[in-house]
Design an enzyme around this catalytic site. Structure first.
Site, PDB file in Angstrom:
ATOM      1  N   CYS A  42     -13.966  -3.339  12.406  1.00  0.00           N
ATOM      2  CA  CYS A  42     -14.985  -4.136  11.727  1.00  0.00           C
ATOM      3  C   CYS A  42     -16.180  -4.353  12.649  1.00  0.00           C
ATOM      4  CB  CYS A  42     -14.396  -5.463  11.269  1.00  0.00           C
ATOM      5  SG  CYS A  42     -15.607  -6.489  10.390  1.00  0.00           S
TER       6      CYS A  42
ATOM      7  N   GLU B 237      -1.938  -1.675  -5.769  1.00  0.00           N
ATOM      8  CA  GLU B 237      -3.193  -1.082  -6.220  1.00  0.00           C
ATOM      9  C   GLU B 237      -2.975  -0.410  -7.562  1.00  0.00           C
ATOM     10  OE1 GLU B 237      -6.230   0.754  -3.007  1.00  0.00           O
ATOM     11  OE2 GLU B 237      -4.124   1.141  -2.715  1.00  0.00           O
TER      12      GLU B 237
ATOM     13  N   ASP C 117      -3.999   1.329   6.847  1.00  0.00           N
ATOM     14  CA  ASP C 117      -3.140   0.989   5.714  1.00  0.00           C
ATOM     15  C   ASP C 117      -2.664  -0.463   5.775  1.00  0.00           C
ATOM     16  OD1 ASP C 117      -3.414   3.589   4.790  1.00  0.00           O
ATOM     17  OD2 ASP C 117      -1.751   4.288   6.029  1.00  0.00           O
TER      18      ASP C 117
ATOM     19  N   CYS D 147     -16.827  -8.626  12.663  1.00  0.00           N
ATOM     20  CA  CYS D 147     -16.013  -9.559  13.449  1.00  0.00           C
ATOM     21  C   CYS D 147     -15.244  -8.875  14.580  1.00  0.00           C
ATOM     22  CB  CYS D 147     -15.052 -10.325  12.548  1.00  0.00           C
ATOM     23  SG  CYS D 147     -13.688  -9.327  11.924  1.00  0.00           S
TER      24      CYS D 147
ATOM     25  N   CYS E  71     -12.537 -10.810   8.018  1.00  0.00           N
ATOM     26  CA  CYS E  71     -13.709 -11.603   7.634  1.00  0.00           C
ATOM     27  C   CYS E  71     -14.213 -11.286   6.229  1.00  0.00           C
ATOM     28  CB  CYS E  71     -14.837 -11.390   8.653  1.00  0.00           C
ATOM     29  SG  CYS E  71     -15.553  -9.741   8.594  1.00  0.00           S
TER      30      CYS E  71
ATOM     31  N   CYS F 232     -12.739  -5.669   5.301  1.00  0.00           N
ATOM     32  CA  CYS F 232     -12.106  -6.211   6.497  1.00  0.00           C
ATOM     33  C   CYS F 232     -11.173  -7.345   6.092  1.00  0.00           C
ATOM     34  CB  CYS F 232     -13.162  -6.718   7.474  1.00  0.00           C
ATOM     35  SG  CYS F 232     -12.454  -7.590   8.882  1.00  0.00           S
TER      36      CYS F 232
ATOM     37  N   ASP G   6       0.867  -1.178   0.000  1.00  0.00           N
ATOM     38  CA  ASP G   6       0.000   0.000   0.000  1.00  0.00           C
ATOM     39  C   ASP G   6       0.903   1.226   0.000  1.00  0.00           C
ATOM     40  OD1 ASP G   6      -2.726   1.146   0.292  1.00  0.00           O
ATOM     41  OD2 ASP G   6      -1.915   1.923   2.162  1.00  0.00           O
TER      42      ASP G   6
HETATM   43 ZN   LIG Z   1     -14.352  -8.309   9.960  1.00  0.00          ZN
END
Ligand SMILES: [Zn+2]
Length: 295
Positions: free
Chosen positions: A216, A144, A226, A219, A200, A197, A52
């Protein structure tokens, strides 16, 4: 003599041509060199790393490593900004009135040009060291396409530097992974690397730009923004390999696939072997759907 040729005094390199140019007050000589390259494999062929690219630092890796900006970069950027302000107070050229620039303006403009070049060189040098290290070590590097959130988050100058960084890191990684027998994967520019996330796979509807931490709701994972993005990029490699084995994916071979008006070049997925560059599709979007949009 070119250092690359000096290092290869045993005759495995040959200079084809040389070009001299002046840029930002410095003279540069570039050599076109024919080199015999030994077959190489990365130190860890199975290893995947997500990268990143940042602004306050050079990059965040999915390994958890934060790669700092090159030394003196911040000082060079400050000097560049100060010189820009100085320049704006002097009498510059005016195309409409035909006004000639003052001598002071010309001197200030030259100083600003040199400062610009120094900032670019420092950053490029840092990127070279990083990309060489990544390409030598890991079998797969994932980056990216463009940092859209980064572009929104930053003022013009930072954005300009970051943009240069994105294209430069991609350019360097593309040839260096190929030299080292690895591969580079480029994530689709609409892939929500920051909002997904890494624990999950749940995707947030919104992640404010000032939120440096990803939390998140599904979860309960709390992670640096980052670092989360870099982990998601690394996870795309597994998806790319799975997608590449299917018959559906093969239909998109070597065809420009348009995704929401943007062109994404999809390489022959069945042959995603060492030395290849490919485009990774976002999580949750199947190859099939993308192809449907393309027709
Ligand atoms: Zn999650």
């Amino acid at each position: 003599m070119s250092p690359i040729v000096a290092r290869r005094a045993n005759g495995t390199a040959r200079i084809m041509s040389a070009t001299v140019r002046c840029n930002g007050g410095r003279w540069h000589v570039s050599f076109t060199v024919e080199v015999e390259r030994a077959e190489r494999t990365p130190d860890r062929p199975q290893s995947v790393v997500g990268v990143d690219v940042g602004i306050k630092y050079l990059a965040m890796l999915s390994t958890g490593e934060l790669v700092p900006n090159p030394r003196h970069l911040v000082a060079a950027q400050q000097r560049m900004r100060a010189l820009g302000r100085t320049l704006s107070r002097k009498t510059g050229p005016d195309r409409r009135t035909g006004l000639r620039p003052s001598k002071r303006w010309e001197r200030a403009a030259a100083r600003l040009g040199r400062a610009h070049a120094r900032v670019a060189h420092l950053r490029r040098d840092g990127l070279h060291k990083l990309t060489t290290r990544l390409a030598r070590k890991h079998g797969t590097v994932v980056v990216e396409d463009l940092n859209v959130t980064g572009m929104l988050r930053n003022r013009r100058l930072a954005r300009h530097i970051a943009d240069a960084g994105f294209s430069e890191i991609r350019r360097q990684l593309a040839y260096k992974t190929s030299w080292n027998g690895g591969r580079l994967l480029v994530a689709d520019r609409w892939y929500p690397s920051s909002k997904t996330c890494s624990g999950c796979g749940a995707v947030k509807a919104k992640l404010a730009l000032h939120e440096r931490e990803f939390t998140c709701e599904v979860c309960g994972l709390v992670i640096d923004r980052d670092r989360n993005a870099s982990l998601n990029l690394a996870a795309l490699a597994a998806e790319f390999d799975t997608a590449g084995s299917g018959p559906v994916a093969a239909r998109g071979a070597d065809r420009k696939t348009r995704v929401r008006g943007q062109v994404a070049v999809k390489r022959e997925p069945g042959t995603a072997t060492a030395g290849q560059t490919g485009t990774v599709l976002p999580q949750g979007r199947t190859i099939d759907r993308v192809l449907t949009k393309a027709h």
